[in-house]
Design an enzyme around this catalytic site. Sequence first.
Site, short mmCIF file in Angstrom:
data_model
loop_
_atom_site.label_atom_id
_atom_site.label_comp_id
_atom_site.label_asym_id
_atom_site.label_seq_id
_atom_site.Cartn_x
_atom_site.Cartn_y
_atom_site.Cartn_z
N HIS A 209 -49.80 -72.50 152.90
CA HIS A 209 -50.45 -73.30 151.85
C HIS A 209 -50.42 -74.79 152.14
O HIS A 209 -50.95 -75.58 151.37
CB HIS A 209 -49.77 -73.06 150.51
C1 UD1 Z 1 -47.64 -78.09 145.75
C2 UD1 Z 1 -46.79 -79.20 146.38
C3 UD1 Z 1 -46.23 -78.71 147.69
C4 UD1 Z 1 -45.48 -77.40 147.50
C5 UD1 Z 1 -46.37 -76.38 146.80
C6 UD1 Z 1 -45.56 -75.15 146.49
C7 UD1 Z 1 -47.39 -81.54 146.01
C8 UD1 Z 1 -48.03 -82.73 146.59
N1 UD1 Z 1 -47.58 -80.38 146.66
O1 UD1 Z 1 -48.74 -77.85 146.60
O2 UD1 Z 1 -45.35 -79.67 148.23
O3 UD1 Z 1 -45.10 -76.93 148.76
O4 UD1 Z 1 -46.86 -76.93 145.57
O5 UD1 Z 1 -46.36 -74.03 146.30
O6 UD1 Z 1 -46.75 -81.64 144.99
N2 UD1 Z 1 -53.82 -73.89 141.83
C9 UD1 Z 1 -54.13 -72.80 141.06
N3 UD1 Z 1 -53.18 -72.36 140.18
C10 UD1 Z 1 -51.97 -72.95 140.02
C11 UD1 Z 1 -51.69 -74.08 140.81
C12 UD1 Z 1 -52.62 -74.53 141.71
O7 UD1 Z 1 -55.20 -72.23 141.17
O8 UD1 Z 1 -51.15 -72.48 139.20
C13 UD1 Z 1 -54.84 -74.35 142.84
C14 UD1 Z 1 -55.71 -75.48 142.33
O9 UD1 Z 1 -56.99 -75.27 142.82
C15 UD1 Z 1 -55.12 -76.71 143.01
C16 UD1 Z 1 -54.57 -76.14 144.32
O10 UD1 Z 1 -54.13 -74.83 144.00
O11 UD1 Z 1 -56.06 -77.71 143.21
C17 UD1 Z 1 -53.43 -76.94 144.88
O12 UD1 Z 1 -52.38 -77.08 143.92
P1 UD1 Z 1 -51.42 -78.36 143.92
O13 UD1 Z 1 -50.41 -78.19 142.84
O14 UD1 Z 1 -52.20 -79.62 143.94
O15 UD1 Z 1 -50.74 -78.32 145.31
P2 UD1 Z 1 -50.04 -77.12 146.10
O16 UD1 Z 1 -50.87 -76.85 147.29
O17 UD1 Z 1 -49.73 -76.00 145.18
N1 UDP Z 2 -42.46 -67.02 146.95
C1 UDP Z 2 -42.62 -66.03 145.97
N2 UDP Z 2 -43.77 -65.27 146.00
C2 UDP Z 2 -44.72 -65.43 146.93
C3 UDP Z 2 -44.55 -66.43 147.92
C4 UDP Z 2 -43.41 -67.21 147.90
O1 UDP Z 2 -41.74 -65.83 145.13
O2 UDP Z 2 -45.73 -64.72 146.89
C5 UDP Z 2 -41.26 -67.88 146.90
C6 UDP Z 2 -40.39 -67.85 148.11
O3 UDP Z 2 -39.38 -66.88 147.94
C7 UDP Z 2 -39.81 -69.25 148.19
C8 UDP Z 2 -40.81 -70.10 147.45
O4 UDP Z 2 -41.71 -69.21 146.81
O5 UDP Z 2 -38.57 -69.35 147.51
C9 UDP Z 2 -41.55 -71.00 148.40
O6 UDP Z 2 -42.58 -71.66 147.71
P1 UDP Z 2 -43.81 -72.29 148.45
O7 UDP Z 2 -43.96 -71.67 149.79
O8 UDP Z 2 -44.94 -72.21 147.50
O9 UDP Z 2 -43.41 -73.82 148.54
P2 UDP Z 2 -42.56 -74.71 149.59
O10 UDP Z 2 -41.22 -74.09 149.71
O11 UDP Z 2 -43.32 -74.75 150.86
O12 UDP Z 2 -42.54 -76.03 148.95
#
Ligand code: UD1
Ligand code: UDP
Length: 440
Positions: A209
């Site tokens: 992601h």
């Molecule tokens: C965010 C964090 C990242 C973290 C990740 C964990 C920042 C800058 N990024 O990235 O560091 O690793 O979360 O997963 O804070 N969306 C949905 N449903 C949701 C949430 C998001 O559909 O519940 C979609 C939306 O289209 C959104 C996109 O995902 O624009 C990205 O979401 P966003 O929260 O901006 O960043 P992440 O990629 O989730």
């Molecule tokens: N995780 C989860 N379900 C999923 C994918 C990830 O519970 O389908 C959990 C995983 O165990 C880990 C956390 O989500 O603890 C990692 O989150 P993510 O990869 O979104 O963010 P990052 O750690 O890169 O910030």
Amino acid sequence: MKIATILGTRPEIIKMAPIIDEISKRDIDQIVLHTGQHYDAEMSDNFFKDLDIRTPDYNIHVGSGTHGKQTGLMMQRIEEVLLEEKPDIVLVQGDTNAVLAGALVASKLHIPIGHVEAGLRSFDMTMPEEVNRRVADVSSLMYFVPTVESAINLLAEGVSRKNLFVTGNTVVDACFRHLELAKEKGISEQSLKELNIDEMDNILTLTMHRAENVDVKERVVNIIDALKQLDDMNIIFPIHPRTKNTLEKFGLFEELNNLEHVHIIKPLGYLDFLYLTSVSTLILTDSGGLQEEAITLDVPALTLRYNTERPETVTAGGNILVGSDKDAILENARKILDDEEFANKMRNAVNPYGQGESAKLTVDAIEDYYSKGLLNIESPEHIMDSFSRKMMTMSEDISVSEFEENENALVHMVYDGEKMVFPADDLNLNGMVFNYDKRE
Ligand code: UD1
Ligand code: UDP
């Protein structure tokens, strides 16, 4: 004492759960504030249930948006809550926009910040997460660092060792606490049905992601090309909403979904996912948390990145950086899948993130600071007395050991009345420290 925890995304909920739980157990007053950055049930609510923790006292519902808009909204609404609640300390975790917003707001209100998982550095300033974690580390009072390596990063930036607490990572606490239950339950029937496979065998768990991967078509194409050739594995891909959006935008979703050995499913709950990773032969990921969980669960990991702020996993031998390079992915995946000795070496890598006591150590430190009256942000009476990398006047050379014993152990430079100098040559800490006189 009142502790406010700010969180907003899946990994923050998982990693703060053990701390929220520990605070509850000790009967300390606490509030939990959810920024609403993640809002789908499978990215947020389900984790409160799976991890069995207190639901947020506030959800400020910022939702998705550009970084500026999202962070700005968070700041405005977090400020309102903090002004109302007046906590003694604000805890933020990791490197998301909630960390940036929480740290900025709390520091301007002179509320001490405790940064959980402080000190990580990828040294890649194009990553939003690197900016967020650095800002939090400039503003914090207490630094809960997962490893000595992250402590060294902060020392090099002038943070006082007094405020560093090497606690391990709470991801291990969460993992150890729930692993047995996850294994007992196995994967839920609903998820298994969605997976459409007969047996949980030859599993390769894939997650990605990171913006720098999934927002760049060429990188996604390279990764998919590698996946196509790993057709002896059941590739299970719980897809992050960001990734689903961009794969659809690039017209790549169907191509990947049509591969018989690739199973794209919705994001899994914590217990299902823990079970899945624990039975995996290989993990392919660009997630931060998953790099840590892989080494905790003794599963070899290939990280789809060219750098990592978790270098301990690589030096310990449990993780290999393969970027989005098709050949590197395939070569290393085949080595792990076909060479048992190599795979075993990776499985035996020692987990650098502690024994699952991180939450306890964190709350111990906070209670200790509170009882000593140290949870304070005050202007120092004499800036010369401040610890950290400040100037101080010295008339004679001192040895390294004398220097270390000194209260100002992190004073790297001295001011002799005219210019900055090192008090003694041997204080140059192997060139790690900035030498003002030799600046080009
Ligand atoms: C965010 C964090 C990242 C973290 C990740 C964990 C920042 C800058 N990024 O990235 O560091 O690793 O979360 O997963 O804070 N969306 C949905 N449903 C949701 C949430 C998001 O559909 O519940 C979609 C939306 O289209 C959104 C996109 O995902 O624009 C990205 O979401 P966003 O929260 O901006 O960043 P992440 O990629 O989730
Ligand atoms: N995780 C989860 N379900 C999923 C994918 C990830 O519970 O389908 C959990 C995983 O165990 C880990 C956390 O989500 O603890 C990692 O989150 P993510 O990869 O979104 O963010 P990052 O750690 O890169 O910030």
